[in-house]
Scaffold this motif. Structure first.
Motif, PDB file in Angstrom:
ATOM      1  N   ILE A   1     -17.905  21.649 -27.308  1.00  0.00           N
ATOM      2  CA  ILE A   1     -19.359  21.622 -27.470  1.00  0.00           C
ATOM      3  C   ILE A   1     -19.794  23.000 -27.952  1.00  0.00           C
ATOM      4  O   ILE A   1     -19.574  24.003 -27.262  1.00  0.00           O
ATOM      5  CB  ILE A   1     -20.069  21.263 -26.158  1.00  0.00           C
ATOM      6  CG1 ILE A   1     -19.620  19.883 -25.671  1.00  0.00           C
ATOM      7  CG2 ILE A   1     -21.588  21.295 -26.339  1.00  0.00           C
ATOM      8  CD1 ILE A   1     -20.155  19.521 -24.292  1.00  0.00           C
ATOM      9  N   THR A   2     -20.368  23.055 -29.133  1.00  0.00           N
ATOM     10  CA  THR A   2     -20.810  24.315 -29.711  1.00  0.00           C
ATOM     11  C   THR A   2     -22.329  24.397 -29.655  1.00  0.00           C
ATOM     12  O   THR A   2     -23.026  23.484 -30.116  1.00  0.00           O
ATOM     13  CB  THR A   2     -20.334  24.447 -31.167  1.00  0.00           C
ATOM     14  OG1 THR A   2     -18.906  24.340 -31.203  1.00  0.00           O
ATOM     15  CG2 THR A   2     -20.757  25.776 -31.764  1.00  0.00           C
ATOM     16  N   VAL A   3     -22.821  25.465 -29.076  1.00  0.00           N
ATOM     17  CA  VAL A   3     -24.258  25.714 -28.995  1.00  0.00           C
ATOM     18  C   VAL A   3     -24.580  26.790 -30.023  1.00  0.00           C
ATOM     19  O   VAL A   3     -24.162  27.946 -29.878  1.00  0.00           O
ATOM     20  CB  VAL A   3     -24.671  26.164 -27.578  1.00  0.00           C
ATOM     21  CG1 VAL A   3     -26.179  26.415 -27.519  1.00  0.00           C
ATOM     22  CG2 VAL A   3     -24.256  25.118 -26.545  1.00  0.00           C
ATOM     23  N   VAL A   4     -25.280  26.392 -31.082  1.00  0.00           N
ATOM     24  CA  VAL A   4     -25.586  27.305 -32.184  1.00  0.00           C
ATOM     25  C   VAL A   4     -26.980  27.885 -31.995  1.00  0.00           C
ATOM     26  O   VAL A   4     -27.971  27.149 -31.932  1.00  0.00           O
ATOM     27  CB  VAL A   4     -25.493  26.585 -33.544  1.00  0.00           C
ATOM     28  CG1 VAL A   4     -25.855  27.549 -34.676  1.00  0.00           C
ATOM     29  CG2 VAL A   4     -24.093  26.024 -33.755  1.00  0.00           C
ATOM     30  N   ILE A   5     -27.059  29.195 -31.917  1.00  0.00           N
ATOM     31  CA  ILE A   5     -28.331  29.903 -31.785  1.00  0.00           C
ATOM     32  C   ILE A   5     -28.840  30.196 -33.199  1.00  0.00           C
ATOM     33  O   ILE A   5     -28.317  31.074 -33.885  1.00  0.00           O
ATOM     34  CB  ILE A   5     -28.166  31.217 -30.999  1.00  0.00           C
ATOM     35  CG1 ILE A   5     -27.358  30.990 -29.722  1.00  0.00           C
ATOM     36  CG2 ILE A   5     -29.523  31.830 -30.712  1.00  0.00           C
ATOM     37  CD1 ILE A   5     -27.957  30.025 -28.752  1.00  0.00           C
ATOM     38  N   ASN A   6     -29.839  29.451 -33.624  1.00  0.00           N
ATOM     39  CA  ASN A   6     -30.320  29.548 -34.995  1.00  0.00           C
ATOM     40  C   ASN A   6     -31.619  30.354 -35.035  1.00  0.00           C
ATOM     41  O   ASN A   6     -32.684  29.869 -34.673  1.00  0.00           O
ATOM     42  CB  ASN A   6     -30.547  28.147 -35.568  1.00  0.00           C
ATOM     43  CG  ASN A   6     -30.950  28.185 -37.033  1.00  0.00           C
ATOM     44  OD1 ASN A   6     -31.203  29.241 -37.604  1.00  0.00           O
ATOM     45  ND2 ASN A   6     -31.023  27.012 -37.654  1.00  0.00           N
ATOM     46  N   ASN A   7     -31.499  31.611 -35.493  1.00  0.00           N
ATOM     47  CA  ASN A   7     -32.695  32.420 -35.713  1.00  0.00           C
ATOM     48  C   ASN A   7     -32.868  32.813 -37.176  1.00  0.00           C
ATOM     49  O   ASN A   7     -33.716  33.624 -37.522  1.00  0.00           O
ATOM     50  CB  ASN A   7     -32.685  33.676 -34.825  1.00  0.00           C
ATOM     51  CG  ASN A   7     -31.549  34.630 -35.175  1.00  0.00           C
ATOM     52  OD1 ASN A   7     -30.730  34.357 -36.047  1.00  0.00           O
ATOM     53  ND2 ASN A   7     -31.493  35.746 -34.486  1.00  0.00           N
ATOM     54  N   GLY A   8     -32.008  32.232 -38.030  1.00  0.00           N
ATOM     55  CA  GLY A   8     -32.168  32.418 -39.466  1.00  0.00           C
ATOM     56  C   GLY A   8     -31.801  33.784 -39.985  1.00  0.00           C
ATOM     57  O   GLY A   8     -32.229  34.152 -41.090  1.00  0.00           O
ATOM     58  N   ARG A   9     -30.959  34.511 -39.253  1.00  0.00           N
ATOM     59  CA  ARG A   9     -30.620  35.857 -39.723  1.00  0.00           C
ATOM     60  C   ARG A   9     -29.374  36.387 -39.005  1.00  0.00           C
ATOM     61  O   ARG A   9     -28.948  35.846 -37.989  1.00  0.00           O
ATOM     62  CB  ARG A   9     -31.776  36.814 -39.468  1.00  0.00           C
ATOM     63  CG  ARG A   9     -32.128  36.991 -37.986  1.00  0.00           C
ATOM     64  CD  ARG A   9     -33.477  37.651 -37.815  1.00  0.00           C
ATOM     65  NE  ARG A   9     -34.509  36.881 -38.503  1.00  0.00           N
ATOM     66  CZ  ARG A   9     -35.731  37.329 -38.744  1.00  0.00           C
ATOM     67  NH1 ARG A   9     -36.070  38.538 -38.381  1.00  0.00           N
ATOM     68  NH2 ARG A   9     -36.617  36.563 -39.353  1.00  0.00           N
ATOM     69  N   TYR A  10     -28.817  37.458 -39.581  1.00  0.00           N
ATOM     70  CA  TYR A  10     -27.800  38.226 -38.881  1.00  0.00           C
ATOM     71  C   TYR A  10     -28.546  39.150 -37.912  1.00  0.00           C
ATOM     72  O   TYR A  10     -28.985  40.249 -38.271  1.00  0.00           O
ATOM     73  CB  TYR A  10     -26.960  39.050 -39.858  1.00  0.00           C
ATOM     74  CG  TYR A  10     -26.013  38.235 -40.706  1.00  0.00           C
ATOM     75  CD1 TYR A  10     -24.987  37.497 -40.134  1.00  0.00           C
ATOM     76  CD2 TYR A  10     -26.136  38.226 -42.098  1.00  0.00           C
ATOM     77  CE1 TYR A  10     -24.108  36.763 -40.910  1.00  0.00           C
ATOM     78  CE2 TYR A  10     -25.260  37.487 -42.888  1.00  0.00           C
ATOM     79  CZ  TYR A  10     -24.250  36.766 -42.286  1.00  0.00           C
ATOM     80  OH  TYR A  10     -23.384  36.040 -43.060  1.00  0.00           O
ATOM     81  N   GLY A  11     -28.706  38.684 -36.676  1.00  0.00           N
ATOM     82  CA  GLY A  11     -29.595  39.338 -35.724  1.00  0.00           C
ATOM     83  C   GLY A  11     -29.188  40.747 -35.343  1.00  0.00           C
ATOM     84  O   GLY A  11     -30.043  41.635 -35.209  1.00  0.00           O
ATOM     85  N   THR A  12     -27.889  40.997 -35.149  1.00  0.00           N
ATOM     86  CA  THR A  12     -27.457  42.326 -34.741  1.00  0.00           C
ATOM     87  C   THR A  12     -27.776  43.353 -35.812  1.00  0.00           C
ATOM     88  O   THR A  12     -28.291  44.446 -35.524  1.00  0.00           O
ATOM     89  CB  THR A  12     -25.948  42.329 -34.449  1.00  0.00           C
ATOM     90  OG1 THR A  12     -25.658  41.374 -33.440  1.00  0.00           O
ATOM     91  CG2 THR A  12     -25.484  43.701 -33.976  1.00  0.00           C
ATOM     92  N   ILE A  13     -27.485  43.019 -37.063  1.00  0.00           N
ATOM     93  CA  ILE A  13     -27.734  43.960 -38.147  1.00  0.00           C
ATOM     94  C   ILE A  13     -29.233  44.173 -38.328  1.00  0.00           C
ATOM     95  O   ILE A  13     -29.694  45.295 -38.572  1.00  0.00           O
ATOM     96  CB  ILE A  13     -27.076  43.476 -39.452  1.00  0.00           C
ATOM     97  CG1 ILE A  13     -25.613  43.099 -39.196  1.00  0.00           C
ATOM     98  CG2 ILE A  13     -27.159  44.560 -40.521  1.00  0.00           C
ATOM     99  CD1 ILE A  13     -24.781  44.164 -38.537  1.00  0.00           C
ATOM    100  N   ARG A  14     -30.004  43.082 -38.196  1.00  0.00           N
ATOM    101  CA  ARG A  14     -31.455  43.225 -38.301  1.00  0.00           C
ATOM    102  C   ARG A  14     -31.983  44.151 -37.203  1.00  0.00           C
ATOM    103  O   ARG A  14     -32.894  44.959 -37.434  1.00  0.00           O
ATOM    104  CB  ARG A  14     -32.113  41.850 -38.206  1.00  0.00           C
ATOM    105  CG  ARG A  14     -33.643  41.869 -38.319  1.00  0.00           C
ATOM    106  CD  ARG A  14     -34.117  42.375 -39.686  1.00  0.00           C
ATOM    107  NE  ARG A  14     -35.558  42.311 -39.795  1.00  0.00           N
ATOM    108  CZ  ARG A  14     -36.236  41.254 -40.229  1.00  0.00           C
ATOM    109  NH1 ARG A  14     -35.581  40.147 -40.597  1.00  0.00           N
ATOM    110  NH2 ARG A  14     -37.546  41.281 -40.313  1.00  0.00           N
ATOM    111  N   MET A  15     -31.440  44.060 -36.003  1.00  0.00           N
ATOM    112  CA  MET A  15     -31.843  44.951 -34.918  1.00  0.00           C
ATOM    113  C   MET A  15     -31.616  46.401 -35.304  1.00  0.00           C
ATOM    114  O   MET A  15     -32.510  47.251 -35.161  1.00  0.00           O
ATOM    115  CB  MET A  15     -31.060  44.616 -33.648  1.00  0.00           C
ATOM    116  CG  MET A  15     -31.302  45.566 -32.486  1.00  0.00           C
ATOM    117  SD  MET A  15     -30.179  45.248 -31.097  1.00  0.00           S
ATOM    118  CE  MET A  15     -28.616  45.802 -31.804  1.00  0.00           C
ATOM    119  N   HIS A  16     -30.410  46.694 -35.803  1.00  0.00           N
ATOM    120  CA  HIS A  16     -30.107  48.070 -36.190  1.00  0.00           C
ATOM    121  C   HIS A  16     -30.995  48.526 -37.347  1.00  0.00           C
ATOM    122  O   HIS A  16     -31.407  49.696 -37.401  1.00  0.00           O
ATOM    123  CB  HIS A  16     -28.627  48.202 -36.555  1.00  0.00           C
ATOM    124  CG  HIS A  16     -27.700  48.071 -35.387  1.00  0.00           C
ATOM    125  ND1 HIS A  16     -27.758  48.892 -34.283  1.00  0.00           N
ATOM    126  CD2 HIS A  16     -26.680  47.198 -35.149  1.00  0.00           C
ATOM    127  CE1 HIS A  16     -26.821  48.552 -33.418  1.00  0.00           C
ATOM    128  NE2 HIS A  16     -26.151  47.520 -33.919  1.00  0.00           N
TER     129      HIS A  16
END
Length: 551
Positions: A455-470
């Protein structure tokens, strides 16, 4: 008995109890594929060598024996490099067999020719090319022992196709048992003497070659010595997180209060961990140039203690085997109040902080933590979504966390497939970001073909979140290269013959999960999360404000 090289190779694997290999087929190792045909060894045929390598690495983590991978020359081997790097940094035993051009065509830049000794020389423990068919048993025996000895890790054997198809009359080389008996009592007595005089002691557990017994032993030792125990990055299943002496994990997104305790510790007992950059926040919590704490360092590689931090006392041994002696030598430390405070700090850190949006990852993770069986295996790759898992999931048993300490994206899904194949009776849940999942989601086909109902739970926020944070923290308001155009992940799962659905409200997740579990199919649950939910403790807007303040 005369056999072709492929048969000789596979016979050595059978002698060592191998019952599963992972591969992407290639014409360069046809003889090995022929030998696998009726060997009784399951060949998990994957869709890309990167995913296959990560499955083999995860299998090595789960079994404690080398994960076995077959890939072809050139692009096949280069694709596999990502999984070999995971095995190297995670200290996972693994053997990768690479098909190679014929011996007579070397140095002509033949079709897909690569010098694998040069290519893998700094990535794996040992790489060799086998020129003589009769020496296959010798090389495989050495590769097996090297993958397991000292600090475990990956080995690469290059197989010229004409060598592999040639015939030889050579006896098998039986597997040998590595010696395990040693007396650690003198070391344990010295270690406990140093810990007895400590004002702020801290035990840090990590590395590889842990075990269910070690999981129990670390609890016994912590109780006997009355010491706080912290887990290294992505080794949270090494101790039951519910135990009163467990105080949290040291890694990316760690509790800042626990990080300060590491920095302030006057005696550190490091069991198996290298005390790498993730554990020490980029070596800032423990500065190698000014490090002056008393370090008791137990590591299976004799060259590791002193590599970065100078130890006061060190021992070259698997940490799991030293725990019994430490427990027998233990006397209770007097720091009960500090231990209680550290434990309270961990429990407060696990209390969910609300994040924006209708789907709240903290609620999803806490539900999974409370409702999954204690032996459920949870996997992940890399991305900010993993911070919610690290912070809010309570790991209860050993071998329930599969995650790359190397921070490799795409790892969680192939690792989950390997875990489900190895333990079909256990729940296996992969947590993946939308970017992370897309790096290996083609292995949905592998899962469907081999009946791996993860069972795969995909977190979809439409972006590469870690890089966007940096980016926001460094170059606020100037996003570049981090937005994603995503497919309908639920529909994609159904296209592969699996179960798929999307969740837009947290309260709908439990029912969706139960439907996924009941389907008996590879399943994807897509969580449509708010892009503002950047980390458990910071929104995108707050990260941008931080960057603007710095500027």
């Amino acid at each position: 008995m005369t056999r072709h090289g492929g048969q000789i190779l596979v016979d050595q694997l059978k002698l060592r109890g191998v019952n599963r290999v992972f591969s992407v087929p290639g014409e360069s190792f046809l003889a090995a594929l022929d030998a696998l045909h009726d060997a009784g060894i399951q060949n998990i045929v994957c869709r890309q060598e990167g995913g296959a390598a990560m499955m083999a690495e995860a299998d090595g983590k789960l079994t404690g024996q080398p994960g076995i991978l077959f890939v072809t020359r050139g692009p096949g081997a280069t694709n596999a490099a990502a999984g070999l790097h995971v095995a190297h940094q995670d200290s996972t035993p693994m053997i990768c067999f690479v098909g190679q051009i014929g011996r007579g065509d070397r140095d002509r830049e033949a079709f897909q020719e690569v010098d694998f000794r040069a290519m893998f020389g700094t990535v794996v423990k040992w790489v060799a090319e086998i020129d003589d068919t009769a020496r296959l048993p010798e090389y495989i025996d050495r590769a097996w022992r090297m993958a397991l000895s000292g600090r475990p890790g990956p080995v690469v054997l290059s197989l010229p196709e004409d060598m592999l198809s040639a015939q030889a009359d050579v006896p098998d080389r039986p597997a040998r048992t590595l010696g395990t008996d040693a007396d650690y009592s003198a070391f344990a007595a010295q270690a406990m003497e140093l810990l007895a005089g400590a004002e702020r002691p801290l035990v840090v557990i990590g590395g590889s070659a842990w075990s269910p017994q070690a999981n129990r032993d670390i609890a016994r030792f912590a109780e006997a010595a009355n010491l706080p125990v912290a887990a290294a990055f992505r080794r949270q299943d090494y101790m039951d997180n519910r135990h009163s002496h467990y105080v949290g994990d040291l890694g990316v997104g760690m509790n800042p209060a626990l990080g300060k305790e590491l920095a302030a510790a006057d005696v550190i007992l490091a069991l198996g961990t290298r005390l790498g950059d993730c554990v020490t926040a980029g070596y800032s919590l423990l500065d190698p140039a000014t490090f002056d704490a008393t370090l008791i360092h137990v590591h299976s590689d004799p060259d590791e203690p002193g590599h970065v931090y100078p130890p006061t006392l060190s021992l070259a041994a698997p940490a799991a085997r030293v725990l019994e002696a430490l427990t027998e030598a233990a006397a209770p430390h007097s720091g009960t109040d500090r231990l209680r405070d550290l434990r309270a700090g961990f429990e407060a850190w696990q209390t969910p902080r609300e994040t924006p949006g209708d789907v709240k990852q903290e609620e999803v993770i806490r539900w999974l933590s409370a409702n999954l069986p204690e032996d459920a295996i949870v996997t992940n790759g890399a991305g900010n979504y993993a911070a919610w898992l690290h912070r809010y999931f309570t790991f209860k048993r050993y071998s329930t966390q599969l995650a790359p300490t190397s921070g490799s994206m795409g790892y969680g899904f192939p690792a989950a497939i390997a875990a489900k194949l190895r333990h079909p009776d256990r729940d296996v849940v992969c947590m993946a970001g939308d970017g992370c999942f897309q790096m290996t989601l083609n292995e949905l086909s592998t899962a469907a073909q081999h009946g791996a109902a993860v069972i795969t739970v995909v977190i979809n926020n439409g972006r590469y979140g870690t890089i966007r944070m940096h980016q926001e923290r460094t170059y606020p308001g100037r996003p570049s290269g981090t937005d994603l155009a995503n497919p309908d992940f639920a529909a994609l799962a159904r296209a592969y013959g699996g179960h798929g659905e999307a969740v837009v409200r947290s309260q709908d997740f439990p029912a969706a999960f139960e439907r996924a579990r009941a389907s008996g199919l590879p399943a994807v649950i897509e969580l449509m999360v708010d892009a503002e939910a950047l980390t458990p403790g910071q929104t995108l807007t707050q990260a941008r404000a931080m960057g603007e303040a710095k500027a």
